[in-house]
Design a protein around this motif. Structure first.
Motif, mmCIF file in Angstrom:
data_model
loop_
_atom_site.group_PDB
_atom_site.id
_atom_site.type_symbol
_atom_site.label_atom_id
_atom_site.label_comp_id
_atom_site.label_asym_id
_atom_site.label_seq_id
_atom_site.Cartn_x
_atom_site.Cartn_y
_atom_site.Cartn_z
ATOM 1 N N ALA A 1 3.442 2.368 5.713
ATOM 2 C CA ALA A 1 2.604 2.466 4.529
ATOM 3 C C ALA A 1 1.231 2.691 5.141
ATOM 4 O O ALA A 1 0.642 1.776 5.711
ATOM 5 C CB ALA A 1 2.635 1.200 3.701
ATOM 6 N N PHE B 1 4.304 16.558 -4.329
ATOM 7 C CA PHE B 1 4.599 15.175 -4.703
ATOM 8 C C PHE B 1 6.004 14.851 -4.204
ATOM 9 O O PHE B 1 6.953 15.550 -4.552
ATOM 10 C CB PHE B 1 4.492 15.059 -6.223
ATOM 11 C CG PHE B 1 4.599 13.653 -6.755
ATOM 12 C CD1 PHE B 1 4.040 12.598 -6.065
ATOM 13 C CD2 PHE B 1 5.234 13.401 -7.959
ATOM 14 C CE1 PHE B 1 4.125 11.303 -6.558
ATOM 15 C CE2 PHE B 1 5.327 12.115 -8.473
ATOM 16 C CZ PHE B 1 4.770 11.066 -7.770
ATOM 17 N N SER C 1 7.021 8.967 -0.515
ATOM 18 C CA SER C 1 5.725 8.285 -0.661
ATOM 19 C C SER C 1 5.627 7.494 -1.976
ATOM 20 O O SER C 1 4.539 7.301 -2.508
ATOM 21 C CB SER C 1 4.552 9.251 -0.450
ATOM 22 O OG SER C 1 4.731 10.437 -1.144
ATOM 23 N N ARG D 1 11.007 -0.694 4.609
ATOM 24 C CA ARG D 1 9.814 -1.356 5.157
ATOM 25 C C ARG D 1 9.740 -2.803 4.675
ATOM 26 O O ARG D 1 9.569 -3.728 5.464
ATOM 27 C CB ARG D 1 8.555 -0.587 4.751
ATOM 28 C CG ARG D 1 8.488 0.801 5.322
ATOM 29 C CD ARG D 1 7.271 1.561 4.816
ATOM 30 N NE ARG D 1 7.306 1.800 3.382
ATOM 31 C CZ ARG D 1 7.901 2.814 2.794
ATOM 32 N NH1 ARG D 1 8.509 3.728 3.518
ATOM 33 N NH2 ARG D 1 7.898 2.961 1.480
ATOM 34 N N SER E 1 -7.571 8.339 -1.032
ATOM 35 C CA SER E 1 -6.286 8.695 -1.622
ATOM 36 C C SER E 1 -6.393 9.829 -2.629
ATOM 37 O O SER E 1 -5.710 10.834 -2.531
ATOM 38 C CB SER E 1 -5.684 7.485 -2.330
ATOM 39 O OG SER E 1 -5.726 6.366 -1.512
ATOM 40 N N GLN F 1 5.051 22.804 0.810
ATOM 41 C CA GLN F 1 5.374 23.584 2.013
ATOM 42 C C GLN F 1 6.530 22.982 2.802
ATOM 43 O O GLN F 1 7.097 23.621 3.674
ATOM 44 C CB GLN F 1 4.161 23.811 2.922
ATOM 45 C CG GLN F 1 3.188 22.676 3.123
ATOM 46 C CD GLN F 1 2.357 22.338 1.892
ATOM 47 O OE1 GLN F 1 2.048 21.206 1.690
ATOM 48 N NE2 GLN F 1 2.015 23.307 1.078
ATOM 49 N N VAL F 2 6.884 21.762 2.424
ATOM 50 C CA VAL F 2 8.001 21.079 3.081
ATOM 51 C C VAL F 2 9.148 20.917 2.078
ATOM 52 O O VAL F 2 8.914 20.634 0.898
ATOM 53 C CB VAL F 2 7.547 19.685 3.591
ATOM 54 C CG1 VAL F 2 8.714 18.861 4.093
ATOM 55 C CG2 VAL F 2 6.508 19.846 4.701
ATOM 56 N N ILE G 1 4.606 26.804 -0.564
ATOM 57 C CA ILE G 1 3.261 27.351 -0.786
ATOM 58 C C ILE G 1 2.375 26.969 0.398
ATOM 59 O O ILE G 1 2.534 25.882 0.961
ATOM 60 C CB ILE G 1 2.673 26.806 -2.112
ATOM 61 C CG1 ILE G 1 1.302 27.414 -2.398
ATOM 62 C CG2 ILE G 1 2.581 25.278 -2.120
ATOM 63 C CD1 ILE G 1 0.766 27.094 -3.804
ATOM 64 N N ARG H 1 -6.095 16.319 -1.587
ATOM 65 C CA ARG H 1 -6.833 15.867 -0.389
ATOM 66 C C ARG H 1 -7.184 17.080 0.477
ATOM 67 O O ARG H 1 -6.807 17.196 1.631
ATOM 68 C CB ARG H 1 -6.002 14.841 0.393
ATOM 69 C CG ARG H 1 -6.124 13.436 -0.189
ATOM 70 C CD ARG H 1 -5.673 12.341 0.773
ATOM 71 N NE ARG H 1 -4.280 12.447 1.100
ATOM 72 C CZ ARG H 1 -3.281 12.075 0.306
ATOM 73 N NH1 ARG H 1 -3.513 11.560 -0.878
ATOM 74 N NH2 ARG H 1 -2.028 12.217 0.691
ATOM 75 N N HIS I 1 0.787 -1.232 0.000
ATOM 76 C CA HIS I 1 0.000 0.000 0.000
ATOM 77 C C HIS I 1 0.823 1.288 0.000
ATOM 78 O O HIS I 1 0.486 2.258 0.667
ATOM 79 C CB HIS I 1 -0.942 0.008 1.223
ATOM 80 C CG HIS I 1 -2.034 1.017 1.102
ATOM 81 N ND1 HIS I 1 -2.797 1.426 2.169
ATOM 82 C CD2 HIS I 1 -2.489 1.720 0.039
ATOM 83 C CE1 HIS I 1 -3.670 2.325 1.775
ATOM 84 N NE2 HIS I 1 -3.509 2.513 0.486
ATOM 85 N N CYS I 2 1.948 1.255 -0.714
ATOM 86 C CA CYS I 2 2.736 2.482 -0.841
ATOM 87 C C CYS I 2 2.737 2.894 -2.297
ATOM 88 O O CYS I 2 3.382 3.865 -2.665
ATOM 89 C CB CYS I 2 4.159 2.249 -0.370
ATOM 90 S SG CYS I 2 4.989 1.118 -1.458
ATOM 91 N N ILE J 1 -1.207 14.081 -5.177
ATOM 92 C CA ILE J 1 -2.592 13.921 -4.734
ATOM 93 C C ILE J 1 -2.811 14.523 -3.351
ATOM 94 O O ILE J 1 -3.940 14.658 -2.913
ATOM 95 C CB ILE J 1 -3.016 12.445 -4.791
ATOM 96 C CG1 ILE J 1 -1.975 11.550 -4.119
ATOM 97 C CG2 ILE J 1 -3.240 12.024 -6.231
ATOM 98 C CD1 ILE J 1 -2.291 10.067 -4.198
ATOM 99 N N GLY K 1 3.599 8.697 6.016
ATOM 100 C CA GLY K 1 4.770 8.458 6.858
ATOM 101 C C GLY K 1 5.903 7.721 6.169
ATOM 102 O O GLY K 1 5.694 6.805 5.377
ATOM 103 N N LYS K 2 7.117 8.101 6.536
ATOM 104 C CA LYS K 2 8.284 7.473 5.925
ATOM 105 C C LYS K 2 8.481 6.050 6.436
ATOM 106 O O LYS K 2 8.923 5.172 5.711
ATOM 107 C CB LYS K 2 9.495 8.323 6.274
ATOM 108 C CG LYS K 2 10.742 8.000 5.515
ATOM 109 C CD LYS K 2 11.726 9.102 5.790
ATOM 110 C CE LYS K 2 13.058 8.896 5.168
ATOM 111 N NZ LYS K 2 13.851 10.121 5.263
#
Ligand SMILES: Nc1nc2c(c(=O)[nH]1)N[C@H]1C(S)=C(S)[C@@H](COP(=O)(O)OP(=O)(O)OC[C@H]3O[C@@H](n4cnc5c(=O)[nH]c(N)nc54)[C@H](O)[C@@H]3O)O[C@H]1N2
Ligand SMILES: Nc1nc2c(c(=O)[nH]1)N[C@H]1C(S)=C(S)[C@@H](COP(=O)(O)OP(=O)(O)OC[C@H]3O[C@@H](n4cnc5c(=O)[nH]c(N)nc54)[C@H](O)[C@@H]3O)O[C@H]1N2
Ligand code: SF4
Ligand SMILES: [Mo]
Length: 743
Positions: free
Chosen positions: A631, A186, A191, A58, A151, A216-217, A235, A324, A24-25, A320, A627-628
């Motif tokens: 997943a 993105f 992710s 992971r 998602s 923003q990061v 932004i 969200r 699920h990643c 995405i 999260g790093k």
């Protein structure tokens, strides 16, 4: 390893089982699982020629996941209060008999719509999916299902409105044809979104392609991939649409649009132009206008617009996460329309700016859709008479409950305007309490149904609310079929070990439950039959070889480019929209006559962004990136991964200083919905006014209702977006220093 002596038994020797991770990643990576005496001893990954299907930390820590002490290994029955976590081990027979009799009781007493199925994440495979439960519940008389997804619900909406299809992404290999790549919200270095995404971006960068991140990061992708000068454009969250509109304004007023492309392939450009120029509402969507909303300087906006319009081909990879948001449908529409205005749709090196995670894969050279299970679906009697969509755009009416409103629906039922009163909640492939917004409301909701049950691998916070828990095995303990996202291959997941405890696969559980329900035609085939069936449909020539190699690559002459046919040969390949063109102006949306879902992309006033009166009390914008070390909620309790990435709230030094917070201090992030307590990470990698708490940390409230697990959903809103999707990234909070142990 060879056999050493005549006395050794084959099962005492180490074997290496090739399989694929499917966690699920959005990736799918090769794992070589070393097994001795039926026990996994270590896991290696792909070390062959590039591009590899190289697993991350992971996947390589999966051994710790299989043998984790908090796995659910036996059927359980709740003996304490819901949420208390007190269970008793019961037999499979008792568990299935209880579930079957509750399903029948609720169906016969309240009608099948009173049975709600909540399914979402978990492993992304083709056979042992939640779809097996869909089929079962449909055959048992029907159930209420949810609409929209967590998602990229907004991206799906936009993709259908603009292009008439969900399949709008290119092969990642095509990134090597781009001259400019914009990662808009993105961060594939973290992710994932396709195993090789970051690898291709790194190759593009080596080639000298300019890469820019609008985020923003200063993300992992920004730190490792973007260009040194002007590569990071911070932004304010949930304001991206304003910047995209202003970029379109600059391009049009400076005559940089691809007019020939617009004339030939698009519908409704003039109406959009009128809106941008302010003819419609008196507000020209200038860079100065956008600066006041987004915090990005007018000069930066204008420069990026010029660069994007004049550096062709350019790939605008719209993430995405900006979608969200409350008005995320408009973000995705504005991004796709910008790609069309610059003529970047359907050409190598361009991108339709649809949505960056193309996990559905249809439209690519796949013969089967990986979202379909190997088993046929069954008609759900509850849905009968209700068309799910009009012209393929989601219609949030009828018996469906928008996923973002499931907790609300469980609490209010018919009294809240929903189709039914929901009496039975069937949860599968979801850590519902963790992943849904506004957790305190979800806690209330999980106490409502007369019966709740979950099929799970782990003792998650959600499991503690279930009346019956059915233990599911991991992909190491069963065979399955999977496929690559954005790189074309089919994958075979080989079972490495026997299921632990009494855990079982979905196929075994659903087949046994069907029997208890008296459904004779649910399934009379084996796992192997269904996997062969899938392989046949996928036109894989040699099944045994496929199992052995684990990966069947689909060769193409050129990297796949979405909409290439429509652009190369529009006469024979119209877009699947009402006009047959890219709909800048959506005719279907126009029919709705809804000012909050306008037919052209617009800036629409949003909740919980700066300017909302709430920001006086809660001045910081919270984003909840993925999260790093996880997943979504998976892998959460693994010590190896916890050690690598602590759960923290990120703050800019200016915001920290103003609150007397130092790096590592224990703080509380709070708003009107809840309080979460966790350590602060003070870093210039996040812009001022914004804080970040990665999503997926497990909810763990103390006696006072303060979450000590670091789950951001204690704070997020369940207000739906314009079209009924999730608004996770519209969230205002305040942060304060508190006394407390950092553990
Ligand atoms: N604040 C915030 N919250 C978010 C998001 C966000 O951006 N911000 N993102 C949202 C998104 S995009 C998503 S997709 C959701 C996902 O949220 P969830 O649906 O909860 O996703 P997962 O944690 O991947 O999986 C759920 C559970 O499935 C179990 N599982 C794994 N494999 C199997 C299996 O084969 N069978 C069964 N029965 N169970 C299995 C795992 O143990 C896990 O506990 O979270 C959403 N939550
Ligand atoms: N390691 C890991 N990989 C994952 C997952 C995971 O939990 N862990 N989850 C998987 C799932 S279920 C999904 S749906 C996808 C999600 O994939 P994404 O949505 O792409 O992932 P996020 O980490 O939420 O966000 C990506 C970037 O967007 C930025 N961002 C957040 N809000 C905004 C905004 O409003 N505007 C802009 N411009 N940027 C913004 C964040 O800072 C972050 O750097 O990832 C998948 N891959
Ligand atoms: S978690 Fe994702 S990136 Fe990591 S090994 Fe598994 S599929 Fe690959
Ligand atoms: Mo997701």
């Amino acid at each position: 390893m060879g056999r050493s002596s005549g006395s050794s038994r084959p099962d005492r020797e180490e074997k290496v089982v090739p399989t694929l991770c499917s966690s699920h990643c959005g990736g799918s990576c090769l794992l070589r699982v070393h097994v001795k005496d039926g026990v996994i001893t270590r896991i290696e990954t792909d070390d062959s020629n590039e591009p590899q299907l190289r697993g991350c930390m992971r996947g390589r820590a999966y051994r710790q996941r299989v043998y984790a002490p908090d796995r659910v290994l036996y059927p359980l029955k709740r003996i304490g209060e819901r949420g208390e976590g007190k269970f008793q081990r019961i037999s499979w027979d008792e568990a299935l008999t209880t579930v079957a009799s509750e399903l029948k009781r609720v169906r016969d007493t309240y009608g099948p719509a009173s049975i709600m199925l909540a399914a979402m994440g978990g492993d992304v495979t083709m056979l042992h999916r939640a779809h097996l439960v869909d089929r079962l519940l449909s055959m048992a008389g029907g159930y209420t299902h949810t609409s929209g997804i967590t998602s990229f619900g907004q991206g799906m909406f936009s993709s259908i409105a603009t292009y008439g299809t969900l399949y709008a992404s290119n092969d990642r290999a095509d990134l090597l044809n781009s001259r400019l790549i914009i990662l808009w919200g993105f961060d594939p270095a973290k992710s994932v979104n396709g195993t090789n995404t970051a690898w291709y971006l790194a190759r593009a960068r080596e080639k000298g392609t300019r890469i820019i991140s609008v985020d923003q990061v200063f993300s992992d992708s920004a730190a490792t991939l973007v260009s040194a000068s002007g590569g990071w454009i911070p932004i304010k969250p949930a304001t991206d649409t304003a910047m995209l509109l202003a970029m379109a304004y600059v391009i049009i007023t400076e005559g940089l649009q691809d007019q020939a492309f617009l004339d030939k392939y698009t519908f409704g450009f003039d109406k959009y132009k009128d809106y941008l120029l302010g003819k419609e509402d008196g507000i020209p969507k200038t860079p100065q206008w956008a600066e006041s909303i987004t915090g990005v300087s007018a000069e930066t906006i204008a420069n990026l617009a010029r660069e994007y319009a004049t550096t062709k081909p350019a790939a605008l990879l719209s993430g995405i996460a900006p979608g969200r948001t409350t008005c995320g449908e408009m973000h995705h529409r504005a991004a796709s329309v910008l790609a069309a205005i610059t003529g970047n749709v359907g050409i190598p090196g361009g991108d339709a700016a649809g949505r960056a995670w193309e996990s559905f894969l249809g439209g690519l050279p796949y013969k089967i859709s990986p979202t379909r299970t190997g088993m046929p679906t069954a008609k759900n009697p509850v849905d009968e008479g209700f068309p799910l969509s009009k012209n393929h755009l989601p219609a949030y009416s009828g018996p469906w409950v928008p996923y973002s409103r499931v907790a609300d629906a469980l609490i209010k039922g018919k009294a809240g305007g929903y189709y039914a009163d929901y009496k039975l909640l069937f949860m599968v492939n979801v850590n519902f309490l963790n992943a849904m917004p506004n957790i305190n409301k979800v806690v209330e909701a999980l106490k409502k149904p007369e019966f709740t049950m979950v099929m799970e691998q782990f003792m998650t916070p959600t499991v503690k609310f279930a009346d019956i828990v059915l233990p599911v095995c991991t992909y190491m303990e069963r065979n399955d079929f999977t496929a690559g996202a954005q790189t074309y291959f089919y994958g075979f997941q080989n079972k490495a070990i026997e299921p632990l405890g009494e855990s079982k696969s979905h196929l075994d559980i659903c087949t046994a439950l069907a029997e208890k329900l008296g459904i004779s035609d649910y399934n009379d085939k084996t796992e192997d039959y269904w996997l062969r069936h899938l392989a046949q449909k996928a036109e894989i020539p040699d099944y045994e070889r496929f199992k052995k190699d684990c990966v069947y690559h689909i060769e193409t002459d050129e990297p796949y480019v979405a909409f290439k046919e429509q652009i190369d040969d529009p006469e024979h390949h119209p877009f699947r929209t009402p006009s047959g063109k890219i709909e800048i102006y959506s005719q279907v949306m126009a029919e709705w006559n809804n000012p909050r879902l306008p037919p052209i992309p617009k800036w629409i006033d949003s909740i919980e962004i700066p300017g909302d009166p709430l920001s006086e009390k809660f001045p910081l914008q919270l984003i909840t990136s993925h999260g790093k070390r996880r997943a979504l909620g998976q892998f959460e309790t693994l010590p190896w991964l916890k050690e690598l990435v602590p759960q923290e709230v990120w703050l800019n030094p200016a915001d920290a200083r103003a609150r007397g917070i130092k790096d590592g201090d224990m703080v509380q992030a709070f708003n009107g919905r809840g309080v979460v307590m966790l350590p602060a990470k003070v870093t210039p990698r996040i812009m001022p006014g914004v804080v970040q708490i990665e999503s997926g940390a497990w909810y763990n409230p103390d006696g006072k209702g303060v979450d000590r697990g670091g789950n951001s959903n204690v704070l997020t809103t369940d207000e739906p977006s314009l079209a009924g999707n999730f608004s996770y990234n519209n969230c205002l909070v305040e942060v304060k220093k508190v006394e407390g142990q950092v553990d």
